[in-house]
Each structure stands twice: as C-alpha cells, then as structure tokens.
Design a protein around this motif. Sequence first.
Motif, PDB file in Angstrom:
ATOM      1  N   ASP A   1       0.816  -1.216   0.000  1.00 34.50           N
ATOM      2  CA  ASP A   1       0.000   0.000   0.000  1.00 34.50           C
ATOM      3  C   ASP A   1       0.849   1.265   0.000  1.00 34.50           C
ATOM      4  N   ASP A   2       2.162   1.117  -0.147  1.00 36.34           N
ATOM      5  CA  ASP A   2       3.045   2.284  -0.243  1.00 36.34           C
ATOM      6  C   ASP A   2       3.409   2.490  -1.704  1.00 36.34           C
ATOM      7  N   LEU A   3       2.507   3.149  -2.416  1.00 36.80           N
ATOM      8  CA  LEU A   3       2.717   3.372  -3.850  1.00 36.80           C
ATOM      9  C   LEU A   3       3.239   4.788  -4.089  1.00 36.80           C
ATOM     10  N   THR A   4       4.370   5.062  -3.428  1.00 38.31           N
ATOM     11  CA  THR A   4       5.093   6.294  -3.704  1.00 38.31           C
ATOM     12  C   THR A   4       6.183   5.979  -4.724  1.00 38.31           C
ATOM     13  N   ARG A   5       6.617   7.001  -5.426  1.00 36.60           N
ATOM     14  CA  ARG A   5       7.661   6.784  -6.431  1.00 36.60           C
ATOM     15  C   ARG A   5       8.952   6.297  -5.788  1.00 36.60           C
ATOM     16  N   ALA A   6       9.253   6.830  -4.604  1.00 38.08           N
ATOM     17  CA  ALA A   6      10.470   6.407  -3.912  1.00 38.08           C
ATOM     18  C   ALA A   6      10.405   4.923  -3.547  1.00 38.08           C
ATOM     19  N   ASN A   7       9.234   4.456  -3.113  1.00 38.38           N
ATOM     20  CA  ASN A   7       9.113   3.046  -2.743  1.00 38.38           C
ATOM     21  C   ASN A   7       9.124   2.139  -3.967  1.00 38.38           C
ATOM     22  N   VAL A   8       8.604   2.625  -5.080  1.00 42.21           N
ATOM     23  CA  VAL A   8       8.683   1.840  -6.326  1.00 42.21           C
ATOM     24  C   VAL A   8      10.148   1.547  -6.649  1.00 42.21           C
ATOM     25  N   MET A   9      11.001   2.573  -6.579  1.00 42.18           N
ATOM     26  CA  MET A   9      12.421   2.369  -6.876  1.00 42.18           C
ATOM     27  C   MET A   9      13.096   1.513  -5.799  1.00 42.18           C
ATOM     28  N   LYS A  10      12.685   1.693  -4.548  1.00 42.90           N
ATOM     29  CA  LYS A  10      13.256   0.892  -3.464  1.00 42.90           C
ATOM     30  C   LYS A  10      12.965  -0.593  -3.680  1.00 42.90           C
ATOM     31  N   GLN A  11      11.727  -0.907  -4.049  1.00 40.62           N
ATOM     32  CA  GLN A  11      11.350  -2.315  -4.274  1.00 40.62           C
ATOM     33  C   GLN A  11      11.994  -2.862  -5.550  1.00 40.62           C
ATOM     34  N   ALA A  12      12.086  -2.022  -6.572  1.00 36.56           N
ATOM     35  CA  ALA A  12      12.745  -2.453  -7.816  1.00 36.56           C
ATOM     36  C   ALA A  12      14.204  -2.811  -7.553  1.00 36.56           C
ATOM     37  N   ALA A  13      14.796  -2.153  -6.566  1.00 33.30           N
ATOM     38  CA  ALA A  13      16.189  -2.411  -6.202  1.00 33.30           C
ATOM     39  C   ALA A  13      16.304  -3.479  -5.112  1.00 33.30           C
ATOM     40  N   SER A  14      15.236  -4.224  -4.893  1.00 26.94           N
ATOM     41  CA  SER A  14      15.221  -5.253  -3.839  1.00 26.94           C
ATOM     42  C   SER A  14      14.789  -6.616  -4.373  1.00 26.94           C
ATOM     43  N   LEU A  15      14.966  -6.847  -5.660  1.00 25.25           N
ATOM     44  CA  LEU A  15      14.571  -8.130  -6.256  1.00 25.25           C
ATOM     45  C   LEU A  15      15.642  -9.174  -5.966  1.00 25.25           C
ATOM     46  N   LYS A  16      15.211 -10.328  -5.484  1.00 19.18           N
ATOM     47  CA  LYS A  16      16.152 -11.384  -5.111  1.00 19.18           C
ATOM     48  C   LYS A  16      15.761 -12.701  -5.779  1.00 19.18           C
ATOM     49  N   ASP A  17      16.596 -13.150  -6.701  1.00 12.73           N
ATOM     50  CA  ASP A  17      16.390 -14.436  -7.378  1.00 12.73           C
ATOM     51  C   ASP A  17      14.973 -14.570  -7.932  1.00 12.73           C
ATOM     52  N   PHE A  18      14.469 -13.491  -8.518  1.00 11.55           N
ATOM     53  CA  PHE A  18      13.128 -13.522  -9.085  1.00 11.55           C
ATOM     54  C   PHE A  18      13.142 -14.287 -10.404  1.00 11.55           C
ATOM     55  N   GLU A  19      12.278 -15.290 -10.503  1.00  7.10           N
ATOM     56  CA  GLU A  19      12.204 -16.117 -11.704  1.00  7.10           C
ATOM     57  C   GLU A  19      11.113 -15.589 -12.636  1.00  7.10           C
ATOM     58  N   VAL A  20      11.489 -15.276 -13.841  1.00  6.78           N
ATOM     59  CA  VAL A  20      10.559 -14.811 -14.865  1.00  6.78           C
ATOM     60  C   VAL A  20      10.239 -15.981 -15.790  1.00  6.78           C
ATOM     61  N   ASP A  21       8.984 -16.136 -16.155  1.00 14.71           N
ATOM     62  CA  ASP A  21       8.548 -17.292 -16.951  1.00 14.71           C
ATOM     63  C   ASP A  21       9.355 -17.477 -18.233  1.00 14.71           C
ATOM     64  N   THR A  22       9.795 -16.363 -18.819  1.00 13.43           N
ATOM     65  CA  THR A  22      10.395 -16.427 -20.157  1.00 13.43           C
ATOM     66  C   THR A  22      11.913 -16.394 -20.161  1.00 13.43           C
ATOM     67  N   LEU A  23      12.555 -16.308 -18.997  1.00 15.05           N
ATOM     68  CA  LEU A  23      14.016 -16.329 -18.948  1.00 15.05           C
ATOM     69  C   LEU A  23      14.538 -17.762 -18.928  1.00 15.05           C
ATOM     70  N   LEU A  24      15.748 -17.953 -19.436  1.00 20.83           N
ATOM     71  CA  LEU A  24      16.352 -19.282 -19.471  1.00 20.83           C
ATOM     72  C   LEU A  24      16.544 -19.832 -18.060  1.00 20.83           C
ATOM     73  N   PRO A  25      16.507 -21.154 -17.930  1.00 15.16           N
ATOM     74  CA  PRO A  25      16.725 -21.763 -16.612  1.00 15.16           C
ATOM     75  C   PRO A  25      18.051 -21.304 -16.019  1.00 15.16           C
ATOM     76  N   GLY A  26      18.027 -20.957 -14.744  1.00 12.84           N
ATOM     77  CA  GLY A  26      19.249 -20.524 -14.077  1.00 12.84           C
ATOM     78  C   GLY A  26      19.495 -19.030 -14.132  1.00 12.84           C
ATOM     79  N   ILE A  27      18.784 -18.335 -15.013  1.00 15.16           N
ATOM     80  CA  ILE A  27      18.933 -16.883 -15.097  1.00 15.16           C
ATOM     81  C   ILE A  27      17.812 -16.241 -14.296  1.00 15.16           C
ATOM     82  N   ARG A  28      18.193 -15.551 -13.253  1.00 16.66           N
ATOM     83  CA  ARG A  28      17.218 -14.921 -12.364  1.00 16.66           C
ATOM     84  C   ARG A  28      17.527 -13.443 -12.195  1.00 16.66           C
ATOM     85  N   ILE A  29      16.526 -12.715 -11.755  1.00 15.64           N
ATOM     86  CA  ILE A  29      16.671 -11.268 -11.614  1.00 15.64           C
ATOM     87  C   ILE A  29      17.096 -10.911 -10.197  1.00 15.64           C
TER      88      ILE A  29
END
Length: 407
Positions: free
Chosen positions: A343-371
């Motif tokens: 519920d914190d949809l401030t621009r600063a928090n958007v960037m904070k969360q974007a910079a907090s991705l850990k081993d995020f698996e995307v459906d279309t990325l090759l196996p072993g490649i994570r964000i």
Amino acid sequence: MPMPLRAIAAVSAVALSVVLCGSALAQKEYDIGATDTEIKIGNIIPYSGPASAYGMIGKTEAAYFRMINEKGGVNGRKISFISYDDGYSPPKAVEQVRKLVESDEVLLVFGPLGTPSNTAIHKYLNGKKVPQLFVATGATKWNDPKNFPWTMGWQPSYQSEAQIYAKWLIKEKPDARIAVLYQNDDFGKDYLKGLKDGLGSKGAMIIVEESYEIAEPTVDTHIVKIKAQNPDVLISFVTPKFAAQTIRKIAELGWKPLHMVANVSVNVGSVMQPAGFENGQGVLSAAYAKDGTDAQWNDDAGMKRWSAFLNKYMPDANRSDSNHIYGYGAAQTLVKVLEMCGDDLTRANVMKQAASLKDFEVDTLLPGIRINTSATDFAPISQLQMQRFKGERWERFGETISGDVTQ
C-alpha cells in the motif's frame, strides 16, 4: 469486584493507543498516479517509424496488464497502461513523456524503448523524480544508481554481453583474428567497449574495427572491406536489418569466418529468415530468454503460462517474434515490483522495491537466469548462454556466463 475508574482509564488509553498504532501501520501512501483503485503506468515505444517492429513489445505489455486486471489487479488496484508512439525520435520521446508526467500524471514511466529516446528523457525524469523503470535498451549507463537513482534497465547490458563473447573467444579460439562491424553510435560503441574490456590484455586479437552509419542503406561495402583484411572471426554489433544483410553478404562472398551476432539481432522471423536459413548456419550469439517456437519448452511451466496468455489475449500473435517474450517478461517483473510495494505506492518506494529483487524467476528467462538487484546494482539481468544457429532455430550450448561490468 468492579474495576477502579483509574484502571478503566488506563486500559482505555492502552486500547486507544493500539487502535491508533494499528491505523498508522495500515496507512496508505500514494504519489500522483496511484489511488485505492488504480495505478497509472506510462510508456513510450515506436509504433511507427524505422523501429516500429518493436511496437509489439508495447502491445504485449498492454495485453499482460489486461490479464492482470481481469484477475483482480495488483493488491486490488487495476493498472491503467498509457502507451504513446514516439516513432523512435528523441524529440517526440521528450514530448510524449512530458505529456505522461505532466498531463496524464502517471506514477512511473515503464519500459521506454531505445537508447536515443531514453537518453533524451533521462535527465528530465530524474529531475522530476519519476521512475524510468526497466528501460528497453541494453546501454550500460542505465546502471548508475549514484547519479541517476530513478533509472533502471532490465535486459543484459550490451557491455555484459560483449564481455561474454570475449570470454568465450579467449577460451575457445585464443589465436583468433577478430574483425568488428559496429553501428557508429552509443549502441555500437557500448558493445565495442565491452568486447575490449573483456579481451583485456589480449586486445590485439582485434585487427579490424569497421563502423557504419544507421542511415546507410546497406553494409555490403563494409563487409567486402573487412574480408580483405583476412580475419577469421567477424563480430557484428549491428541492428536487425544490417545483421540480415551481413549474413547474406558473407554467404555471397563464399567467406567462412566464425560469425558472432549481437543478441538484439537474432530474431528468427526478422533476421535469420530474411538472411536465408542456409546462410545463417553456424552463426553464434548469446541468449537470456527462451524461444517461443522451440519445442524443448513445450512442457516448461513458465512457457505454458506464456502460451496460454497469448492464446487468450493475443491469439493472432506470431510466436517467432521474440518481442512477445520480451514484453511478457518485462511486464511480469513490473507487476512483481508493484506487488512488493503493497500500500506504499510512492515513487520512492517503487524504486526501493525495484532495487530489492532477489532471485526472481521470470517465466520467459532461461533456466538458471534470475533477476537480482540492489541499491548499488541496477542491472537486473547479467547472465547469458551461448547459442548457435542450426536448421531453422537457435541451439544453446555450454553454461550460463556472467558479464562483469562496472561503471
């Protein structure tokens, strides 16, 4: 026995404090572009002009957000995706982004495409403190959180990719005589720098550096000139039209160098097919995403979700167009970030969360490649795997390799 009035007052005060604290914790924080029911996302992409093929990325992202909205949105909020055509023109990009920020009042600008367009809006968005999030270009400069904390890339940087080619050549062909054909702009020079950095002390392996202008109708004369220098490796840091021309011309000349082509120019439908499948046999490149036409992914859970998405929301889609893979993956990543925002949809928090991705698996990325991202690393994807063109498709080989790029 009845509770004394003083005790009742104390209990009441504690209860009131708990309620007030609870309401404070549950407080919703919004910037312009976000409400209890909506999140406004802005985008620019070339739906017309010389790079209009990339417009399919925007169409795929719009369809992905429709799917999310039909499922209830993100934390109960529907995404309003406002996407404008910039024609791959920097002045038009500035005009359209100003409209998104100042008139449409979007929360963030997502996936703007192209190095020239993003360069034109870079300082404006950072000055306004509006997220320029998951830009659709691999220029290395998007990973500069110290100087541009409101801008983040998504795909592997061109320098990372070029370093991977250098690592592979040093290991597999240490005596190579390398020629480089590159586009004479930030795009081509970024790749060239990455290659040189990757070769390091073995930079003398490069014997030819040949540039061309994007306004040239053909690179045929450049290929003839390069061949005369007798290199045994040609690396093409070029855009799709020129990649197809290069592959065709090499075949016409009867020349047989080891040919490496940048990932941005390996689309089967728009590059390899026009070049002639027979001419592209053995061409090397690198990949970070799955191929929507490759049968090896038929039972892959992520690609099953991608396929079901296309069936329902883009039934006429050409599955050999890798833009559908890219748009889906980028949109999936943005939705993850918005979910993390709560519920914190401030621009600063958007960037904070974007910079907090850990081993995020995307459906279309090759196996072993994570964000993965952090406050000091705005390069979500830095791994690729080598691939070779065989028959009518790309075949991956070897392990995933990381490109080590520093600002």
